[in-house]
Write a protein that holds these residues in place. Structure first.
Motif, short mmCIF file in Angstrom:
data_model
loop_
_atom_site.label_atom_id
_atom_site.label_comp_id
_atom_site.label_asym_id
_atom_site.label_seq_id
_atom_site.Cartn_x
_atom_site.Cartn_y
_atom_site.Cartn_z
N LEU A 22 0.81 -1.22 0.00
CA LEU A 22 0.00 0.00 0.00
C LEU A 22 0.84 1.27 0.00
CD1 LEU A 22 -2.89 -1.04 2.40
CD2 LEU A 22 -3.02 -0.76 -0.07
N THR A 23 2.15 1.14 0.10
CA THR A 23 3.03 2.31 0.00
C THR A 23 3.58 2.47 -1.41
OG1 THR A 23 5.08 1.12 0.56
CG2 THR A 23 3.73 1.96 2.40
N LYS A 24 3.20 1.58 -2.33
CA LYS A 24 3.77 1.56 -3.67
C LYS A 24 2.73 1.95 -4.72
CE LYS A 24 7.62 -0.18 -2.06
NZ LYS A 24 8.88 0.61 -2.02
N PHE A 25 3.21 2.53 -5.80
CA PHE A 25 2.37 2.73 -6.98
C PHE A 25 3.25 2.62 -8.21
CE2 PHE A 25 4.05 6.97 -6.29
CZ PHE A 25 4.24 7.49 -7.56
N GLY A 26 2.62 2.30 -9.32
CA GLY A 26 3.32 2.23 -10.59
C GLY A 26 2.77 3.25 -11.56
N VAL A 27 3.43 3.38 -12.70
CA VAL A 27 2.96 4.25 -13.77
C VAL A 27 2.55 3.36 -14.94
CG1 VAL A 27 3.50 6.13 -15.36
CG2 VAL A 27 4.50 6.10 -13.05
N THR A 28 1.30 3.48 -15.36
CA THR A 28 0.81 2.74 -16.51
C THR A 28 0.67 3.72 -17.67
OG1 THR A 28 -0.40 1.23 -15.06
CG2 THR A 28 -1.00 1.23 -17.39
N ARG A 29 1.26 3.35 -18.80
CA ARG A 29 1.32 4.27 -19.95
C ARG A 29 0.43 3.77 -21.09
NH1 ARG A 29 6.30 3.97 -17.46
NH2 ARG A 29 7.14 6.01 -16.84
N TYR A 30 -0.31 4.70 -21.66
CA TYR A 30 -1.16 4.41 -22.82
C TYR A 30 -0.87 5.43 -23.91
CZ TYR A 30 -4.00 1.60 -19.59
OH TYR A 30 -4.45 0.67 -18.68
N GLN A 31 -1.07 5.00 -25.15
CA GLN A 31 -0.98 5.90 -26.29
C GLN A 31 -2.33 5.93 -27.00
OE1 GLN A 31 2.27 5.07 -28.95
NE2 GLN A 31 3.80 5.82 -27.52
N ILE A 32 -2.79 7.14 -27.31
CA ILE A 32 -4.05 7.34 -28.02
C ILE A 32 -3.75 8.13 -29.29
CG2 ILE A 32 -6.34 8.37 -27.96
CD1 ILE A 32 -6.08 6.09 -26.00
N SER A 33 -4.07 7.56 -30.44
CA SER A 33 -3.88 8.25 -31.71
C SER A 33 -5.24 8.72 -32.23
CB SER A 33 -3.23 7.33 -32.74
OG SER A 33 -1.93 6.95 -32.32
N SER A 34 -5.25 9.92 -32.81
CA SER A 34 -6.51 10.46 -33.33
C SER A 34 -6.24 11.43 -34.47
CB SER A 34 -7.29 11.18 -32.22
OG SER A 34 -8.44 11.81 -32.76
N SER A 35 -7.08 11.35 -35.49
CA SER A 35 -7.01 12.30 -36.60
C SER A 35 -7.47 13.68 -36.18
CB SER A 35 -7.87 11.79 -37.77
OG SER A 35 -9.23 11.66 -37.37
N LYS A 36 -8.08 13.77 -35.00
CA LYS A 36 -8.58 15.06 -34.50
C LYS A 36 -7.49 15.86 -33.78
CE LYS A 36 -13.17 13.03 -33.85
NZ LYS A 36 -14.24 12.69 -32.90
N LEU A 37 -6.29 15.29 -33.69
CA LEU A 37 -5.18 15.96 -33.03
C LEU A 37 -4.15 16.40 -34.07
CD1 LEU A 37 -4.63 13.51 -30.04
CD2 LEU A 37 -5.71 15.77 -29.94
N GLU A 38 -3.55 17.56 -33.83
CA GLU A 38 -2.51 18.06 -34.73
C GLU A 38 -1.12 17.92 -34.13
OE1 GLU A 38 -3.46 22.05 -35.80
OE2 GLU A 38 -5.30 21.50 -36.87
N LYS A 39 -1.03 17.92 -32.81
CA LYS A 39 0.26 17.87 -32.14
C LYS A 39 0.24 16.83 -31.03
CE LYS A 39 2.11 21.42 -34.38
NZ LYS A 39 3.30 21.29 -35.23
N THR A 40 1.40 16.30 -30.69
CA THR A 40 1.54 15.36 -29.58
C THR A 40 1.34 16.09 -28.26
OG1 THR A 40 3.06 13.99 -30.84
CG2 THR A 40 3.13 13.76 -28.46
N ALA A 41 0.71 15.43 -27.31
CA ALA A 41 0.50 16.01 -25.98
C ALA A 41 0.46 14.89 -24.96
CB ALA A 41 -0.80 16.81 -25.94
N THR A 42 0.65 15.26 -23.69
CA THR A 42 0.69 14.28 -22.60
C THR A 42 -0.24 14.69 -21.47
OG1 THR A 42 3.01 13.81 -23.13
CG2 THR A 42 2.20 13.05 -20.99
N ALA A 43 -0.93 13.72 -20.91
CA ALA A 43 -1.80 13.95 -19.75
C ALA A 43 -1.42 13.00 -18.63
CB ALA A 43 -3.26 13.73 -20.14
N ALA A 44 -1.63 13.43 -17.41
CA ALA A 44 -1.54 12.56 -16.24
C ALA A 44 -2.95 12.40 -15.69
CB ALA A 44 -0.62 13.15 -15.19
N VAL A 45 -3.30 11.18 -15.30
CA VAL A 45 -4.64 10.89 -14.78
C VAL A 45 -4.50 10.35 -13.37
CG1 VAL A 45 -6.79 9.62 -15.09
CG2 VAL A 45 -5.52 10.44 -17.09
N ILE A 46 -5.18 11.01 -12.43
CA ILE A 46 -5.14 10.64 -11.01
C ILE A 46 -6.55 10.25 -10.59
CG2 ILE A 46 -4.69 11.46 -8.66
CD1 ILE A 46 -2.83 13.57 -9.97
N ALA A 47 -6.77 8.97 -10.32
CA ALA A 47 -8.10 8.51 -9.91
C ALA A 47 -8.04 7.95 -8.50
CB ALA A 47 -8.62 7.44 -10.87
N ASP A 48 -9.10 8.17 -7.74
CA ASP A 48 -9.28 7.53 -6.43
C ASP A 48 -8.07 7.70 -5.51
OD1 ASP A 48 -11.94 5.91 -6.83
OD2 ASP A 48 -10.77 5.55 -8.63
#
Length: 286
Positions: A22-48
């Motif tokens: 319970l003192t540990k966490f990992g980073v899970t990485r996903y890639q989302i491609s879309s024709s609606k995007l012009e430039k690369t960008a990065t988001a961090a998601v914090i849940a619960d």
């Protein structure tokens, strides 16, 4: 006697392992491609997050988010535990640092939603907490859509706050097909539509409404996971919950469910380490 000794050491080992886990966490990485995007960008998601702190003042979590260097930080609910007052200042302290890293967008989970009820013991504390959250510069989404920047892209970002009936213990209440359209405007076809919706049980509804990418939490990865099978029970007390973690796809639409960063009531994570999400958004064919 020997069996009792073995059981004692097994139980002791289990308790120590869970405390460590319970003192540990990992980073899970996903890639989302879309024709609606012009430039690369990065988001961090914090849940619960539930008021958890990884290191003093959450420095280990904050340090990892700084390494991700996101252009946007998304919180699909339950950054507090409604009945535990100490989680409110812990959440505020974390949010105060997050807004220094990138714009923060926060939608409600069931722990925030239940505190709208004036009869709840922490109702007034919650109202004060939300005033402080907004004063920090956090963008709070309460079943609404906004056009926002995702790096150099313009996107539509929506937050959906479900009624508490949809969190009933031990069952999944069906969602009417018209529900999403009645609560949120129809997505624009020319812009990437991101949705923050805490409960992943309605993943298909989110995708059918038109969300290109939905971020959920709530199930905490199912508390206990069996390798090769999946989760056993959710905090909502549903057995073998569907949509408990990972990237669920409906055609070219994604519903990404976080295992979350904190716990409440049942402080258990068996083969189910907490996770921070790093999302890389890419123009299609890049």
């Amino acid at each position: 006697m020997t069996i009792l000794i073995i059981i004692f050491f097994l139980l002791t080992g289990y308790i120590l392992w869970q405390k460590w886990e319970l003192t540990k966490f990992g980073v899970t990485r996903y890639q989302i491609s879309s024709s609606k995007l012009e430039k690369t960008a990065t988001a961090a998601v914090i849940a619960d997050l539930h008021g958890f702190s990884y290191g003093k003042s959450n420095q280990r979590l904050l340090s990892q988010i700084r390494k991700i260097n996101p252009q946007i930080i998304l919180i699909p609910g339950d950054i507090i535990v409604s009945k535990y007052e100490k989680t409110y200042p812990a959440a505020l302290q974390t949010l105060e640092e997050l807004v220094k890293i990138a714009p923060v967008y926060y939608s409600y989970g069931n722990h925030e939603s239940r505190l709208r009820d004036p009869e709840k013991i922490n109702h007034l504390l919650f109202l004060q907490y939300m005033e402080q959250v907004k004063a920090l510069g956090v963008h709070v989404l309460e079943t609404e859509s906004r056009q926002v920047s995702l790096g150099e892209n313009q996107i539509m970002l929506s937050g959906l706050e479900l009624e508490l009936d949809y969190y009933e213990k031990g069952k999944i209440v069906p969602m009417e097909p018209s529900y999403m359209g009645e609560h949120l405007p129809q997505p624009r076809e020319d812009m990437l539509q991101i949705l923050l919706a805490h409960n992943p049980a309605y993943a298909r509804n989110y995708a059918e409404w038109g969300a290109d990418v939905t971020f959920c939490g709530h199930n905490h990865g199912g508390l206990i996971r069996i390798p090769g099978i999946g989760s056993v029970i959710s905090p909502q007390l549903t057995l073998f919950p569907r949509n408990d973690a990972g990237d669920i796809t409906f055609g070219n639409r994604h519903v990404i469910v976080s295992r979350g960063l904190g716990t409440h009531t049942f402080h258990v994570r068996i083969f189910n380490r907490a996770e921070l999400l790093e999302i890389k958004f890419l123009p299609e064919n890049s």
